[in-house]
Every structure is written in C-alpha cells, then in structure tokens.
Design a protein around this motif. Structure first.
Motif, short mmCIF file in Angstrom:
data_model
loop_
_atom_site.label_atom_id
_atom_site.label_comp_id
_atom_site.label_asym_id
_atom_site.label_seq_id
_atom_site.Cartn_x
_atom_site.Cartn_y
_atom_site.Cartn_z
N PHE A 64 0.82 -1.21 0.00
CA PHE A 64 0.00 0.00 0.00
C PHE A 64 0.86 1.26 0.00
O PHE A 64 0.54 2.24 -0.69
CB PHE A 64 -0.96 -0.01 1.20
N SER A 65 1.95 1.26 0.75
CA SER A 65 2.80 2.46 0.77
C SER A 65 3.51 2.66 -0.56
O SER A 65 3.63 3.79 -1.05
CB SER A 65 3.84 2.34 1.91
N ARG A 66 3.95 1.58 -1.18
CA ARG A 66 4.62 1.68 -2.49
C ARG A 66 3.62 2.12 -3.55
O ARG A 66 3.95 2.92 -4.44
CB ARG A 66 5.23 0.33 -2.86
N LEU A 67 2.40 1.63 -3.47
CA LEU A 67 1.35 2.04 -4.39
C LEU A 67 1.08 3.53 -4.28
O LEU A 67 0.95 4.24 -5.29
CB LEU A 67 0.08 1.25 -4.10
N CYS A 68 1.01 4.02 -3.05
CA CYS A 68 0.76 5.45 -2.83
C CYS A 68 1.88 6.30 -3.41
O CYS A 68 1.64 7.30 -4.09
CB CYS A 68 0.61 5.75 -1.34
N ARG A 69 3.13 5.91 -3.15
CA ARG A 69 4.27 6.68 -3.67
C ARG A 69 4.27 6.70 -5.19
O ARG A 69 4.51 7.74 -5.82
CB ARG A 69 5.58 6.10 -3.14
N SER A 70 4.00 5.55 -5.79
CA SER A 70 3.99 5.46 -7.25
C SER A 70 2.88 6.32 -7.85
O SER A 70 3.09 7.06 -8.81
CB SER A 70 3.82 4.00 -7.67
N ALA A 71 1.69 6.24 -7.25
CA ALA A 71 0.55 7.00 -7.77
C ALA A 71 0.77 8.50 -7.62
O ALA A 71 0.51 9.28 -8.54
CB ALA A 71 -0.72 6.58 -7.06
N LEU A 72 1.27 8.92 -6.46
CA LEU A 72 1.48 10.35 -6.23
C LEU A 72 2.61 10.90 -7.10
O LEU A 72 2.55 12.06 -7.54
CB LEU A 72 1.77 10.61 -4.75
N SER A 73 3.63 10.09 -7.36
CA SER A 73 4.72 10.57 -8.21
C SER A 73 4.27 10.73 -9.65
O SER A 73 4.76 11.62 -10.37
CB SER A 73 5.92 9.60 -8.13
N ARG A 74 3.32 9.91 -10.07
CA ARG A 74 2.83 9.99 -11.46
C ARG A 74 1.66 10.94 -11.62
O ARG A 74 1.54 11.63 -12.64
CB ARG A 74 2.42 8.60 -11.94
N LEU A 75 0.79 10.99 -10.61
CA LEU A 75 -0.45 11.75 -10.75
C LEU A 75 -0.48 13.01 -9.90
O LEU A 75 -1.34 13.87 -10.10
CB LEU A 75 -1.64 10.86 -10.38
N GLY A 76 0.45 13.11 -8.93
CA GLY A 76 0.50 14.27 -8.07
C GLY A 76 -0.59 14.24 -7.00
O GLY A 76 -1.52 13.44 -7.06
N PRO A 77 -0.49 15.12 -6.00
CA PRO A 77 0.67 15.98 -5.75
C PRO A 77 1.81 15.20 -5.11
O PRO A 77 1.58 14.29 -4.33
CB PRO A 77 0.11 17.02 -4.76
#
Length: 202
Positions: A64-77
């Motif tokens: 879940f933490s890796r998913l969040c980092r990946s999504a936020l890095s691609r989609l922001g913020p």
C-alpha cells in the motif's frame, strides 16, 4: 480486473497465483501483486527465483505504501515533507495542550505520561479505517450512551486539532491512501490484472 485468491490451503493458493502470473508473463501482459509490507521483499525474490529477472517487466510487486508513492509521483501531488513518528508525538503533545481544557471524559488523561503517543497511534489507526473527525462527531451525536457520546466528541476534537497542526508542519503518510483512491479510479492507473495475496485480513 481485480482478482482475490482465497481459500484454506495456502500452498494451493500460491500455486494458483504462480500459474496466473506465468500466464501473464508468457502473454506479455502486465500484472500487479498487492502484498503486505512485510512480504514485499520475499515476494519479489520468489518472483525472480521462479520466473527470472525478466518477470519484473510484467509483474510489479506493490504494497500500500509503495502504491501510494507510485501513484502520487505519477499523478501528483508529490509529497516529500512527511512528518515522522517522533514528529507526530510532538504534534500530539501540542494538541493536548491546545484542547486539554475543552475536553470532558478524556481531560483527565491529557497529563498522563505516554498519552500523546497513544493519541498519535489512535489518529493513525482512525485514518487507516477512514474515520474522519466529521464521522466521529456524527457517531457521537448518534450514541445513546452518554459516556461514549462524550468520548467520541473528545476524540473528534482532538483529531481535528491534530490534523490542523500537522498540516502546518508537513504531510502525513497515513493520508496518502485516501488521497490516491480517487486518482487510481479516475486515471486508469492499473494497466493489467491485480492480485491481492498474503493478507490475513483485508
């Protein structure tokens, strides 16, 4: 497509998962394995041992933490200034100083040693389960037991003040999952099958 593999025999479950992942690799399809944090390294190692390094091209192991980092890095913020555990306890201490006199049931606890750490942990747990101050306040208003009503009211006040102070100092990783849920749905983030594995509860 979301695939949840469940059953009583863990070995059979893992064998079925390997079969499906092998099919994705052979057909050059993308797939994701969502596993608990403590299983991420072992899952990646098993994946490489079973299918070779090339498997990483098709199969991505996520927590879940890796998913969040990946999504936020691609989609922001993009959120970089996260408050750590020690910082959260300091914020909890400040929250108790600000709110202590306005509490009812929990007022007696504010001076207890370690109560700030308990508050910080409680806030994190409530966030993981999606309990916002507004929801807690609504539960307080609906409660028939007066003591429970007062405790929930105190909690909603504490969590609201805690979040206000935290927002002035940085970001909270516990907020990331709620933040990315809508983004994943609206931006077609996943390009293949999702397999959720190794969770005892979900």
């Amino acid at each position: 497509m979301l695939n949840i593999i469940y059953g009583a025999d863990n070995n059979a479950l893992r064998a079925e998962l390997r079969t499906r992942l092998s099919s994705c690799i052979k057909s050059d399809k993308k797939a994701y394995m969502l596993v608990p944090e403590q299983f991420s390294v072992a899952s990646e190692r098993n994946l490489i041992e079973r299918f070779g390094v090339k498997a990483q091209k098709n199969i991505e192991v996520l927590t879940f933490s890796r998913l969040c980092r990946s999504a936020l890095s691609r989609l922001g913020p993009l959120r970089l200034d996260y408050v750590d555990g020690a910082g959260k306890r300091i914020i909890a201490e400040r929250t108790l100083q600000v709110c202590g006199r306005n509490l009812t049931i929990l007022r007696a606890n504010t001076g207890q040693r370690g109560f700030a750490a308990v508050l910080a942990d409680t806030v994190s747990e409530f966030k993981r389960y999606g309990f916002t101050p507004d929801k807690i306040r609504a539960a307080s208003e609906a409660a028939e037991d007066e003591e429970l009503k007062a405790k929930l009211s105190d909690l909603s006040r504490l969590i609201e003040e805690y979040q206000k102070i935290l927002d002035e100092r940085g970001a909270d990783a516990d907020d990331d999952l709620a933040m990315v849920c809508g983004k994943l749905r609206d931006n077609n983030f996943f390009k293949g099958d999702i397999y959720i594995s190794e969770f005892k509860s979900f």
